[in-house]
Design a protein around this motif. Structure first.
Motif, PDB file in Angstrom:
ATOM      1  N   TRP A  50       0.866  -1.196   0.000  1.00 57.46           N
ATOM      2  CA  TRP A  50       0.000   0.000   0.000  1.00 57.46           C
ATOM      3  C   TRP A  50       0.895   1.236   0.000  1.00 57.46           C
ATOM      4  O   TRP A  50       1.896   1.307   0.705  1.00 57.46           O
ATOM      5  CB  TRP A  50      -0.888   0.037   1.250  1.00 57.46           C
ATOM      6  CG  TRP A  50      -2.142  -0.781   1.151  1.00 57.46           C
ATOM      7  CD1 TRP A  50      -2.323  -2.045   1.570  1.00 57.46           C
ATOM      8  CD2 TRP A  50      -3.385  -0.350   0.597  1.00 57.46           C
ATOM      9  NE1 TRP A  50      -3.602  -2.476   1.330  1.00 57.46           N
ATOM     10  CE2 TRP A  50      -4.289  -1.432   0.715  1.00 57.46           C
ATOM     11  CE3 TRP A  50      -3.832   0.816  -0.013  1.00 57.46           C
ATOM     12  CZ2 TRP A  50      -5.590  -1.374   0.257  1.00 57.46           C
ATOM     13  CZ3 TRP A  50      -5.157   0.873  -0.459  1.00 57.46           C
ATOM     14  CH2 TRP A  50      -6.017  -0.212  -0.322  1.00 57.46           C
ATOM     15  N   ALA A  51       0.487   2.224  -0.813  1.00 55.20           N
ATOM     16  CA  ALA A  51       1.223   3.481  -0.890  1.00 55.20           C
ATOM     17  C   ALA A  51       0.247   4.639  -1.000  1.00 55.20           C
ATOM     18  O   ALA A  51      -0.918   4.466  -1.401  1.00 55.20           O
ATOM     19  CB  ALA A  51       2.181   3.473  -2.077  1.00 55.20           C
ATOM     20  N   LYS A  52       0.713   5.843  -0.608  1.00 51.87           N
ATOM     21  CA  LYS A  52      -0.113   7.051  -0.692  1.00 51.87           C
ATOM     22  C   LYS A  52       0.579   8.048  -1.604  1.00 51.87           C
ATOM     23  O   LYS A  52       1.803   8.275  -1.504  1.00 51.87           O
ATOM     24  CB  LYS A  52      -0.317   7.660   0.697  1.00 51.87           C
ATOM     25  CG  LYS A  52      -1.210   8.885   0.683  1.00 51.87           C
ATOM     26  CD  LYS A  52      -1.362   9.472   2.078  1.00 51.87           C
ATOM     27  CE  LYS A  52      -2.251  10.718   2.046  1.00 51.87           C
ATOM     28  NZ  LYS A  52      -2.352  11.350   3.374  1.00 51.87           N
ATOM     29  N   GLU A  60       4.380   7.400  -1.368  1.00 52.93           N
ATOM     30  CA  GLU A  60       4.979   7.105  -0.053  1.00 52.93           C
ATOM     31  C   GLU A  60       4.486   5.737   0.397  1.00 52.93           C
ATOM     32  O   GLU A  60       3.285   5.522   0.532  1.00 52.93           O
ATOM     33  CB  GLU A  60       4.567   8.197   0.945  1.00 52.93           C
ATOM     34  CG  GLU A  60       5.097   7.998   2.342  1.00 52.93           C
ATOM     35  CD  GLU A  60       4.583   9.075   3.283  1.00 52.93           C
ATOM     36  OE1 GLU A  60       5.278   9.361   4.268  1.00 52.93           O
ATOM     37  OE2 GLU A  60       3.485   9.633   3.030  1.00 52.93           O
ATOM     38  N   GLN A  61       5.459   4.812   0.591  1.00 49.75           N
ATOM     39  CA  GLN A  61       5.064   3.468   1.023  1.00 49.75           C
ATOM     40  C   GLN A  61       4.500   3.501   2.449  1.00 49.75           C
ATOM     41  O   GLN A  61       5.031   4.188   3.322  1.00 49.75           O
ATOM     42  CB  GLN A  61       6.268   2.522   0.954  1.00 49.75           C
ATOM     43  CG  GLN A  61       6.588   2.022  -0.437  1.00 49.75           C
ATOM     44  CD  GLN A  61       7.555   0.859  -0.434  1.00 49.75           C
ATOM     45  OE1 GLN A  61       8.325   0.676   0.514  1.00 49.75           O
ATOM     46  NE2 GLN A  61       7.497   0.050  -1.488  1.00 49.75           N
ATOM     47  N   ILE A  62       3.478   2.701   2.631  1.00 53.14           N
ATOM     48  CA  ILE A  62       2.807   2.634   3.939  1.00 53.14           C
ATOM     49  C   ILE A  62       3.086   1.295   4.605  1.00 53.14           C
ATOM     50  O   ILE A  62       3.599   1.233   5.732  1.00 53.14           O
ATOM     51  CB  ILE A  62       1.282   2.837   3.767  1.00 53.14           C
ATOM     52  CG1 ILE A  62       0.996   4.210   3.163  1.00 53.14           C
ATOM     53  CG2 ILE A  62       0.571   2.668   5.100  1.00 53.14           C
ATOM     54  CD1 ILE A  62      -0.462   4.418   2.817  1.00 53.14           C
ATOM     55  N   GLU A  73       5.866  -2.198   8.159  1.00 55.53           N
ATOM     56  CA  GLU A  73       5.262  -0.866   8.174  1.00 55.53           C
ATOM     57  C   GLU A  73       6.375   0.157   7.994  1.00 55.53           C
ATOM     58  O   GLU A  73       7.487  -0.016   8.508  1.00 55.53           O
ATOM     59  CB  GLU A  73       4.513  -0.637   9.501  1.00 55.53           C
ATOM     60  CG  GLU A  73       3.409  -1.658   9.745  1.00 55.53           C
ATOM     61  CD  GLU A  73       2.913  -1.636  11.188  1.00 55.53           C
ATOM     62  OE1 GLU A  73       3.361  -0.754  11.946  1.00 55.53           O
ATOM     63  OE2 GLU A  73       2.095  -2.501  11.548  1.00 55.53           O
ATOM     64  N   TYR A  77       3.858   5.765   9.411  1.00 59.95           N
ATOM     65  CA  TYR A  77       2.695   4.882   9.468  1.00 59.95           C
ATOM     66  C   TYR A  77       2.924   3.681  10.394  1.00 59.95           C
ATOM     67  O   TYR A  77       1.994   2.899  10.617  1.00 59.95           O
ATOM     68  CB  TYR A  77       2.352   4.382   8.060  1.00 59.95           C
ATOM     69  CG  TYR A  77       1.893   5.484   7.145  1.00 59.95           C
ATOM     70  CD1 TYR A  77       0.594   5.953   7.210  1.00 59.95           C
ATOM     71  CD2 TYR A  77       2.769   6.057   6.235  1.00 59.95           C
ATOM     72  CE1 TYR A  77       0.156   6.967   6.373  1.00 59.95           C
ATOM     73  CE2 TYR A  77       2.354   7.076   5.394  1.00 59.95           C
ATOM     74  CZ  TYR A  77       1.053   7.537   5.463  1.00 59.95           C
ATOM     75  OH  TYR A  77       0.634   8.551   4.635  1.00 59.95           O
ATOM     76  N   VAL A  81      -1.227   1.749  11.088  1.00 57.86           N
ATOM     77  CA  VAL A  81      -2.005   1.016  10.093  1.00 57.86           C
ATOM     78  C   VAL A  81      -1.754  -0.483  10.267  1.00 57.86           C
ATOM     79  O   VAL A  81      -0.772  -0.899  10.888  1.00 57.86           O
ATOM     80  CB  VAL A  81      -1.630   1.449   8.657  1.00 57.86           C
ATOM     81  CG1 VAL A  81      -1.969   2.910   8.425  1.00 57.86           C
ATOM     82  CG2 VAL A  81      -0.148   1.187   8.391  1.00 57.86           C
ATOM     83  N   ILE A  96      -7.038   1.753   9.043  1.00 57.30           N
ATOM     84  CA  ILE A  96      -6.452   2.888   9.785  1.00 57.30           C
ATOM     85  C   ILE A  96      -7.313   3.038  11.041  1.00 57.30           C
ATOM     86  O   ILE A  96      -8.398   3.631  10.999  1.00 57.30           O
ATOM     87  CB  ILE A  96      -6.472   4.181   8.956  1.00 57.30           C
ATOM     88  CG1 ILE A  96      -5.816   3.945   7.599  1.00 57.30           C
ATOM     89  CG2 ILE A  96      -5.763   5.302   9.701  1.00 57.30           C
ATOM     90  CD1 ILE A  96      -5.880   5.149   6.666  1.00 57.30           C
ATOM     91  N   ASP A 103      -4.806  12.058   6.836  1.00 56.04           N
ATOM     92  CA  ASP A 103      -4.864  10.797   6.097  1.00 56.04           C
ATOM     93  C   ASP A 103      -5.637  10.931   4.796  1.00 56.04           C
ATOM     94  O   ASP A 103      -5.672   9.985   3.998  1.00 56.04           O
ATOM     95  CB  ASP A 103      -5.496   9.698   6.959  1.00 56.04           C
ATOM     96  CG  ASP A 103      -4.610   9.296   8.131  1.00 56.04           C
ATOM     97  OD1 ASP A 103      -3.377   9.346   7.964  1.00 56.04           O
ATOM     98  OD2 ASP A 103      -5.161   8.945   9.187  1.00 56.04           O
ATOM     99  N   TYR A 107      -4.877   6.567  -2.277  1.00 50.98           N
ATOM    100  CA  TYR A 107      -4.132   5.383  -1.856  1.00 50.98           C
ATOM    101  C   TYR A 107      -4.104   4.371  -3.005  1.00 50.98           C
ATOM    102  O   TYR A 107      -5.088   4.217  -3.746  1.00 50.98           O
ATOM    103  CB  TYR A 107      -4.770   4.746  -0.621  1.00 50.98           C
ATOM    104  CG  TYR A 107      -4.629   5.592   0.640  1.00 50.98           C
ATOM    105  CD1 TYR A 107      -3.649   5.286   1.578  1.00 50.98           C
ATOM    106  CD2 TYR A 107      -5.465   6.679   0.868  1.00 50.98           C
ATOM    107  CE1 TYR A 107      -3.513   6.063   2.730  1.00 50.98           C
ATOM    108  CE2 TYR A 107      -5.337   7.452   2.006  1.00 50.98           C
ATOM    109  CZ  TYR A 107      -4.355   7.137   2.935  1.00 50.98           C
ATOM    110  OH  TYR A 107      -4.221   7.905   4.068  1.00 50.98           O
TER     111      TYR A 107
END
Length: 403
Positions: A50-52, A60-62, A73, A77, A81, A96, A103, A107
């Motif tokens: 998952w990334a944002k 940005e990796q989550i 993680e 984050y 998460v 989340i 936030d 995503y």
């Protein structure tokens, strides 16, 4: 090529069912971002990431999960998460637990498969925050100019809307902060004493609420007291017991300071004041007459009033008692006369009946005597007609001779 592959296999994402998905969540609540990829026959999911998306376009990796190496993680984050399932390669939904306004964003759920390669789907998350609101009332005084009576404030995302629920004549003015994160509303009016205690509620409107949030409020308008003195009912006279005067006062706040005077000075001996009441602890005297004053105070002003006490020498109830006694005498005499009349009537009726009965007895006796007399006379006549008539005897003798 990567985009074409993504579009080609987009239908393999069974959750969410559509490629363009938008979600809305509330701050301080749990948010679930769905992602479930259905592999084809002979295909296997080996990693989920998952990334944002950042404002400048980077990602940005989550969090990431490998089918054998577990999950990791990243950065800020970490601890915020987690995957919904213990098998992220099968159910890749992201949780989340405590969502923040920061936030909000886009995503991407990145699926790595073997042997078909990588696939992605995106979710746009909008985060709302329920309004935090407050109301600041203002204590007003009668006679002040047109001014603010209450201020209502609220912050929220999206920005709340404010209104007022009141019957008071006034004007409202809304303002938004420079950053656009808060809104305020001021309600202004011209304060009058009749407005004290009236409803002036603030209503906070927000799409995250089922209806308006009400902040209850009552307007406060302070005003000076108005004093009045009332006395015990009836005329006051020398010798009267348990007499008292009462000083009543309006005003807001209610006056706590009450001062009594007599003829401009101290009260007479035997007279005491307890708050708004003035007690005469003895019988009234002639010199108790005069002007009694009452002064009441609150934090706004002063109220004054006077009462002229006049005493009569004798109780007005004495004359009333004489009249009452005379009335009782008249009523008693009338009742006695009525009783005598009834007795006389009874005696006369009784005498009449006795006289009548006696007359009837005499008449009956006379009739009886008359009947008896007539009976005797008839008997004598029959007797004399048989034994004493000479003509009968001569006829009998003559008949014998002829024989």
């Amino acid at each position: 090529i990567h985009i074409l592959a993504l579009v080609f296999v987009q239908s393999n994402f069974v959750e969410p069912p559509t490629p363009d998905t938008s979600l809305r969540s509330l701050s301080e609540t749990q948010t679930r971002l769905p992602c479930r990829y259905q592999p084809e026959k002979g295909e296997r999911v080996v990693q989920v990431t998952w990334a944002k998306e950042l404002p400048e376009g980077n990602k940005e990796q989550i969090i990431t999960a490998h089918f054998t190496d577990g999950h990791t993680e990243f950065g800020r984050y970490s601890g915020r998460v987690k995957f919904e399932s213990s098998s992220p390669t099968e159910n890749s939904a992201l949780l989340i637990p405590s969502t923040e306004v920061s936030d909000e964003g886009t995503y991407t759920c990145h699926i790595s498969t073997f042997p078909n390669g990588n696939f992605e789907m995106s979710i746009i998350l909008t985060v709302w925050s329920l309004p935090i609101s407050s109301l600041d009332p203002v204590i007003l005084e009668e006679g002040q100019s047109f001014r603010v009576a209450a201020t209502c404030r609220a912050v929220g995302r999206p920005l709340p809307r404010l209104s007022w629920d009141t019957d008071l004549p006034g004007q409202s003015q809304n303002r938004t902060s420079e950053g656009g994160g808060s809104v305020s509303s001021h309600y202004s009016l011209h304060p009058l004493r009749g407005m004290n205690g009236k409803k002036l509620d603030c209503l906070v409107w927000h799409p995250g609420l089922d209806g308006p949030r009400r902040i209850s409020n009552l307007l406060v308008v302070q005003f000076p007291p108005d004093a009045t003195i009332s006395a015990s009912p009836g005329d006051w006279y020398v010798g009267m017991e348990k007499a008292e005067l009462v000083c009543e006062s309006g005003g807001y706040p209610k006056p706590q300071n009450v001062t009594w005077t007599w003829r401009g000075g101290a009260l007479p001996d035997g007279v005491s004041a307890v708050g708004g009441k003035l007690f005469f602890g003895r019988a009234l005297r002639t010199n108790d007459s005069g002007v009694y004053g009452c002064v009441v105070r609150n934090n706004v002003g002063v109220g004054k009033t006077e009462y002229l006490l006049t005493l009569t020498e004798t109780s007005p109830r004495t004359g009333d008692s004489s009249e009452d006694n005379l009335l009782l005498i008249i009523i008693g005499a009338s009742a006695g006369a009525l009783v005598m009349v009834l007795i006389i009537i009874v005696l006369l009726v009784n005498r009449y009946h006795r006289h009548r009965n006696k007359k009837l007895e005499m008449e009956l006796s006379e009739k009886t005597e008359e009947i008896n007399s007539l009976s005797r006379q008839a008997s004598f006549r029959r007797l004399n007609s048989v034994s004493t008539d000479p003509r009968v005897q001569v006829k009998k003798k003559t008949k014998t001779k002829n024989e």
